[in-house]
Design a protein around this motif. Structure first.
Motif, PDB file in Angstrom:
ATOM      1  N   SER A 158       0.868  -1.258   0.070  1.00  0.00           N
ATOM      2  CA  SER A 158      -0.030   0.057  -0.120  1.00  0.00           C
ATOM      3  C   SER A 158       0.877   1.308   0.032  1.00  0.00           C
ATOM      4  O   SER A 158       0.250   2.231   0.065  1.00  0.00           O
ATOM      5  CB  SER A 158      -1.050   0.025   1.227  1.00  0.00           C
ATOM      6  OG  SER A 158      -1.586  -1.012   1.169  1.00  0.00           O
ATOM      7  N   ASN A 159       2.184   1.092   0.182  1.00  0.00           N
ATOM      8  CA  ASN A 159       2.976   2.383  -0.028  1.00  0.00           C
ATOM      9  C   ASN A 159       3.205   2.606  -1.278  1.00  0.00           C
ATOM     10  O   ASN A 159       4.336   2.127  -2.033  1.00  0.00           O
ATOM     11  CB  ASN A 159       4.447   1.958   0.814  1.00  0.00           C
ATOM     12  CG  ASN A 159       5.338   2.808   0.989  1.00  0.00           C
ATOM     13  OD1 ASN A 159       5.324   4.021   0.216  1.00  0.00           O
ATOM     14  ND2 ASN A 159       6.029   2.893   1.947  1.00  0.00           N
ATOM     15  N   GLN A 160       2.464   3.754  -1.568  1.00  0.00           N
ATOM     16  CA  GLN A 160       2.680   4.379  -2.970  1.00  0.00           C
ATOM     17  C   GLN A 160       3.937   4.700  -3.539  1.00  0.00           C
ATOM     18  O   GLN A 160       4.462   4.277  -4.850  1.00  0.00           O
ATOM     19  CB  GLN A 160       1.764   5.438  -3.250  1.00  0.00           C
ATOM     20  CG  GLN A 160       1.556   6.073  -4.651  1.00  0.00           C
ATOM     21  CD  GLN A 160       0.753   5.206  -5.388  1.00  0.00           C
ATOM     22  OE1 GLN A 160      -0.152   4.344  -5.089  1.00  0.00           O
ATOM     23  NE2 GLN A 160       0.707   5.111  -6.863  1.00  0.00           N
ATOM     24  N   GLU A 161       4.822   5.346  -2.726  1.00  0.00           N
ATOM     25  CA  GLU A 161       6.186   5.700  -2.969  1.00  0.00           C
ATOM     26  C   GLU A 161       6.929   4.605  -3.563  1.00  0.00           C
ATOM     27  O   GLU A 161       7.716   4.886  -4.246  1.00  0.00           O
ATOM     28  CB  GLU A 161       6.839   6.630  -1.847  1.00  0.00           C
ATOM     29  CG  GLU A 161       8.003   7.385  -2.071  1.00  0.00           C
ATOM     30  CD  GLU A 161       8.476   8.128  -0.890  1.00  0.00           C
ATOM     31  OE1 GLU A 161       9.677   8.479  -0.972  1.00  0.00           O
ATOM     32  OE2 GLU A 161       7.898   8.411   0.099  1.00  0.00           O
ATOM     33  N   GLU A 162       7.066   3.453  -2.458  1.00  0.00           N
ATOM     34  CA  GLU A 162       7.750   2.547  -2.953  1.00  0.00           C
ATOM     35  C   GLU A 162       7.233   1.587  -3.951  1.00  0.00           C
ATOM     36  O   GLU A 162       8.342   1.473  -4.787  1.00  0.00           O
ATOM     37  CB  GLU A 162       7.909   1.404  -1.601  1.00  0.00           C
ATOM     38  CG  GLU A 162       8.758   2.115  -0.480  1.00  0.00           C
ATOM     39  CD  GLU A 162       8.908   1.113   0.596  1.00  0.00           C
ATOM     40  OE1 GLU A 162       9.538   1.369   1.700  1.00  0.00           O
ATOM     41  OE2 GLU A 162       8.173   0.071   0.855  1.00  0.00           O
ATOM     42  N   VAL A 163       6.239   1.368  -4.242  1.00  0.00           N
ATOM     43  CA  VAL A 163       5.789   0.926  -5.322  1.00  0.00           C
ATOM     44  C   VAL A 163       6.056   1.615  -6.659  1.00  0.00           C
ATOM     45  O   VAL A 163       6.557   1.149  -7.547  1.00  0.00           O
ATOM     46  CB  VAL A 163       4.142   0.445  -5.565  1.00  0.00           C
ATOM     47  CG1 VAL A 163       3.654   0.115  -6.831  1.00  0.00           C
ATOM     48  CG2 VAL A 163       3.941  -0.188  -4.241  1.00  0.00           C
ATOM     49  N   THR A 164       5.795   2.927  -6.533  1.00  0.00           N
ATOM     50  CA  THR A 164       6.266   3.695  -7.699  1.00  0.00           C
ATOM     51  C   THR A 164       7.795   3.596  -8.078  1.00  0.00           C
ATOM     52  O   THR A 164       8.129   3.653  -9.111  1.00  0.00           O
ATOM     53  CB  THR A 164       5.899   5.151  -7.440  1.00  0.00           C
ATOM     54  OG1 THR A 164       4.688   5.191  -7.313  1.00  0.00           O
ATOM     55  CG2 THR A 164       6.165   6.129  -8.558  1.00  0.00           C
TER      56      THR A 164
END
Length: 581
Positions: free
Chosen positions: A442-448
């Motif tokens: 759910s961590n958008q920054e890490e996924v991005t």
């Protein structure tokens, strides 16, 4: 190792001096002693696989290093930046001009980590940023600095040695400029740049117009140029133009074939203190954004290359999703093995006839002992010749350390990229997305960040990536329902970034004796919404097969027309291997 010489009278180099370390240790000492009286002697801390000091031929190093041009840091500076105490300090000429070395506890063959650690130390301690690459050479102890009439001597030494992980506390430089950006930009005229951004401080004008710079001061002076330009508000291409213009006179990097890299490094070094605040004049860019007129869009031809036509594009990102126990890993490995053998699998066939693809399987959920159990059952489906082909084309990583795409500067990531460089796989199968894309999906920054790294990997190494990924559990009391994109676990950006999503879910008539699964295309280029087929999982042999049409429940027989022909073909038994099911 490489020990080049330079004639102090003519500045001419003699490069053909290579030695096998540590086997030719005595010859190295003799070489330094013999030539130090009349020549500048240099030595590469790095080792090479052949008689070359090119980074591409680098083998590794026993040490990390840094070069200081008069600005030696204090112990407080080192502690603040998380840099360990050096094992060896060498004074290379005048006081303040030193080389520092940190001994590794074992020979480090990871060139990416060697250069990454050297670069991080150089940025953290304000050392010479032209000295971090694996092919760099420094003055060895026992030689003579003829320019300053000073011997190269040891200032301090100890028995400290370090693991690569001991440098993890050193800040990783955040780069604002790279060679790819430089090659896309039009470098402006430096004189016009000076006039545009004036007035300049007197000391800056004196520095910029200085015709010659004393050797030994050129590196620090160019660093001052970069700092001054960044502080004055120049953008990266403008700073580059100033560095290039001034160095044409000073000659620090002017004659080097890799001078572009050094100028870019100087800019990044200065940007640590003076980040760029934004483009003030967009006309410095070489190109405008590409657009299409209405008719060009209508007449556009799709030149996408496919591994599986309409489903899995080359350099694409696919996801095979399902709940635990549905056979995601079985299906993913089965498909990858089929592609490695150039065979069909279920209704999937390579777009390139008889093409055998190289597969790299990252098993991040199963260690090698568990993969061994899996493969022993899977191997029952292959002929001896097929097993030989798989030994060549199908490689597996199954270690405790997880490859985390959201940590692109980690040592393990460097080793992974080196494997991609050497193996050049066509398909990267990753089990699972949960371990590789983020610490929390759910961590958008890490996924991005992971997706950006993936794009770089696909572009540079030309591989297709297929993830095995989990779905959410069905809510209780809602009965059976078909799979959809909302079932995917984690950030919605994962589904948005995918080119292909295949769902695997138990059929509503599933039973222990009839392990029937629905395979659905939740996202693909040419398949209809939620189209797909039904397959039966054989857990004993770790395969999926297509059921005969008469064995299907009535509810599963209505399939899209484009699938019927594939189903007919998939039930033909050629007697060759399990791919003929």
């Amino acid at each position: 190792m490489h020990l080049p010489l330079k004639n102090p009278e003519t500045d001419e180099y003699s490069y053909n001096h290579f030695f096998k370390w540590p086997f030719e240790r005595e010859q190295v000492i003799e070489h330094i002693d013999r030539y130090s009286g009349n020549f500048e002697v240099y030595c590469t801390p790095g080792m090479f696989t052949s008689q070359s000091s090119n980074v591409i031929d680098s083998h590794g190093s026993y040490v990390a290093w840094a070069d200081f041009d008069g600005n030696v840091p204090s112990l407080e500076d080192m502690s603040e930046m998380g840099v360990p105490h050096p094992t060896l300090r060498v004074q290379s000429s005048l006081p303040g001009r030193e080389h520092w070395y940190w001994r590794y506890n074992q020979f480090n063959t990871d060139v990416a980590s060697i250069q990454g650690i050297n670069k991080a130390i150089a940025y953290a301690l304000q050392a010479d940023i032209g000295a971090w690459d694996a092919g760099h050479s420094l003055r060895p102890v026992g030689s003579q600095n003829h320019k300053n009439s000073a011997p190269v001597v040891i200032l301090s030494a100890n028995s400290y040695s370090y693991a690569v992980e001991d440098f993890a506390t050193v800040p990783v430089p955040q780069l604002s400029y790279d060679l790819e950006q430089f090659h896309r930009e039009q470098i402006p005229n430096p004189v016009k740049t000076m006039l545009k951004h004036g007035p300049w401080p007197d000391d800056a004008q004196d520095l910029f117009t200085k015709y010659k710079m004393e050797k030994g001061l050129r590196s620090s002076a160019l660093t001052r140029v970069a700092y001054t330009c960044c502080e004055q508000g120049l953008d990266n291409s403008e700073v580059y133009s100033m560095l290039q213009w001034i160095d044409k006179r000073w000659g620090k990097f002017r004659d080097r074939t890799d001078k572009e890299r050094y100028y870019v490094d100087l800019i990044n070094f200065a940007r640590q203190k003076h980040p760029y605040q934004g483009i003030k004049d967009v006309t410095i860019l070489a190109d405008e954004i590409q657009t299409f007129n209405f008719m060009e869009v209508l007449e556009f031809t799709d030149n996408t290359e496919w591994i599986i036509n309409g489903l899995l594009p080359k350099k694409g990102t696919g996801f095979l999703v399902g709940r635990s126990g549905t056979g995601k890993t079985t299906m993913g490995i089965g498909l990858a093995a089929a592609l490695a053998l150039g065979r069909e699998y279920l209704e999937w066939k390579s777009s390139e006839e008889d093409q055998k693809y190289k597969i790299l399987f990252l098993s991040l959920e199963m260690l090698v002992e568990h993969v061994n159990d899996f493969f022993r059952k899977l191997a029952l489906n292959f002929s001896p010749d097929e097993l030989k082909t798989l030994a060549e084309n199908f490689h597996t990583y199954a270690q405790p350390e997880k490859i985390k795409l959201y940590q692109p500067t980690s040592v393990l990531m460097g080793k992974f990229l080196r494997k991609l460089e050497n193996m050049k796989p066509d398909i990267l199968l990753i089990d699972s997305a949960s371990y590789s894309l983020a610490s929390n999906l759910s961590n958008q920054e890490e996924v991005t960040k992971s997706m950006e790294v993936l794009d770089m990997i696909k572009d540079k190494y030309g591989c297709t990536v297929l993830f095995i990924h989990h779905t959410r559990k069905d809510p209780p009391g809602h009965g059976y329902r078909e799979a959809d994109l909302d079932d995917m676990f984690g950030s919605a950006f994962i589904a948005a970034a995918a080119s292909t999503i295949i769902s695997l879910k138990q059929h509503k008539d599933y039973s222990d004796s009839n392990r029937m699964m629905n395979v659905r295309y939740l996202k693909s280029r040419h398949s209809g919404d939620n189209s797909g087929f039904t397959a039966i999982m054989d857990g004993e042999r770790r395969v999926f097969r297509r059921p005969a049409m008469g064995a299907l429940p009535a509810s599963t027989k209505a399939v899209p027309e484009q699938k019927k022909e594939a189903e007919k073909q998939s039930t033909v038994d050629t007697g060759k291997s399990f791919f003929s099911y």
